[in-house]
Design a protein around this motif. Structure first.
Motif, PDB file in Angstrom:
ATOM      1  N   ILE A  65       6.552  18.848 -24.391  1.00  0.00           N
ATOM      2  CA  ILE A  65       5.632  19.582 -23.815  1.00  0.00           C
ATOM      3  C   ILE A  65       5.867  20.449 -22.329  1.00  0.00           C
ATOM      4  O   ILE A  65       5.108  21.533 -22.179  1.00  0.00           O
ATOM      5  CB  ILE A  65       4.629  18.409 -23.176  1.00  0.00           C
ATOM      6  N   ILE A  72       1.122  20.447 -27.659  1.00  0.00           N
ATOM      7  CA  ILE A  72      -0.052  19.713 -26.669  1.00  0.00           C
ATOM      8  C   ILE A  72      -0.902  19.551 -28.144  1.00  0.00           C
ATOM      9  O   ILE A  72      -1.601  18.193 -28.019  1.00  0.00           O
ATOM     10  CB  ILE A  72      -1.081  20.347 -26.200  1.00  0.00           C
ATOM     11  N   GLN A  83       0.496  16.492 -29.572  1.00  0.00           N
ATOM     12  CA  GLN A  83       0.996  15.380 -28.788  1.00  0.00           C
ATOM     13  C   GLN A  83       2.929  14.723 -28.877  1.00  0.00           C
ATOM     14  O   GLN A  83       2.560  13.327 -29.254  1.00  0.00           O
ATOM     15  CB  GLN A  83       0.297  14.037 -29.014  1.00  0.00           C
ATOM     16  N   LYS A  84       2.853  15.664 -28.425  1.00  0.00           N
ATOM     17  CA  LYS A  84       4.936  15.860 -28.422  1.00  0.00           C
ATOM     18  C   LYS A  84       5.101  14.649 -27.632  1.00  0.00           C
ATOM     19  O   LYS A  84       4.086  14.659 -26.235  1.00  0.00           O
ATOM     20  CB  LYS A  84       5.259  16.820 -28.351  1.00  0.00           C
TER      21      LYS A  84
END
Length: 215
Positions: free
Chosen positions: A177, A168, A171-172
């Motif tokens: 996620i 998280i 920011q994958k």
């Protein structure tokens, strides 16, 4: 066509994940069924307590490697000219699907009646290919907790939580996620007996003899 190929690669990842390295080590080194010793797991931790450090390191590396191979095969597919132009989401979902299958294969091995390890080492293996930075962060978390607590299971659980958080934070993509959330939850659930012993104060630390362990 895409779904058929994706299913094939997921199946291959599952079979690779199912290779029972800990069980094979027990048979080859001491002619024992490691599932009948210690915690009953075929993972590296139980191998350490049953067969020793060298065997545990070998099993740990092999378990990570079989996860890496499954994901590398998917990534190689997208190097092919016919696949390069496909949307990135296709690649992400196929990689995540193969990663899930590899993790489940390790703990639910088709070769051992759907028994196995707790999917920690193989999870690190797939993460090393999927997202090396998060894999290193997970290993660092594991290393810190084990240095402080000397409890492998607690370190594994902490590493699983780190995967969710780091996916998280960095920011994958959504598939990654979701893999972080569900794979980490799965690893934690696989450690439920360890969690009970941690709260009871009976979970063995590194170096504790097998005869002292409560399986």
């Amino acid at each position: 066509m895409f779904l058929a190929i994706a299913a094939t690669f997921c199946f291959v990842a599952y079979i690779l994940g199912s290779i029972p390295t800990g069980y094979l080590a027990g048979k080859w080194l001491q002619d024992i069924d490691i599932r009948e010793h210690g915690s009953g797991s075929t993972g590296a931790t139980n191998v350490l307590r049953t067969l020793g450090k060298k065997a545990a390191i070998a099993v740990l590396l092999c378990d990570a490697l079989k996860g890496m191979v499954g994901i590398c095969l998917v990534q190689l597919l997208f190097v092919h000219p016919e696949w390069i132009a496909m949307p990135p989401a296709y690649r992400d979902w196929m990689i995540v699907g193969a990663a899930f299958c590899a993790v489940i294969g390790h703990s639910k091995s088709i070769f051992l009646g759907f028994r196995g390890g707790k999917s920690v080492a193989i999870s690190i293996g797939v993460l090393l290919v999927m997202t090396p930075l998060i894999a290193l962060g997970t290993v660092a978390t594991f290393g810190f907790v084990i240095a402080v607590s000397q409890i492998v299971s607690l370190s594994s659980i902490s590493g699983a939580i780190a995967v969710m958080v780091l996916m998280i934070i960095f920011q994958k993509p959504l598939p990654y996620i979701l893999f972080g959330v569900f794979a980490s939850a799965y690893v934690i659930i696989r450690h439920r007996s360890n969690i009970e012993r941690i709260f009871a104060g009976t979970e063995p630390k590194i170096g504790k003899k097998l005869s002292q362990e409560n399986p």
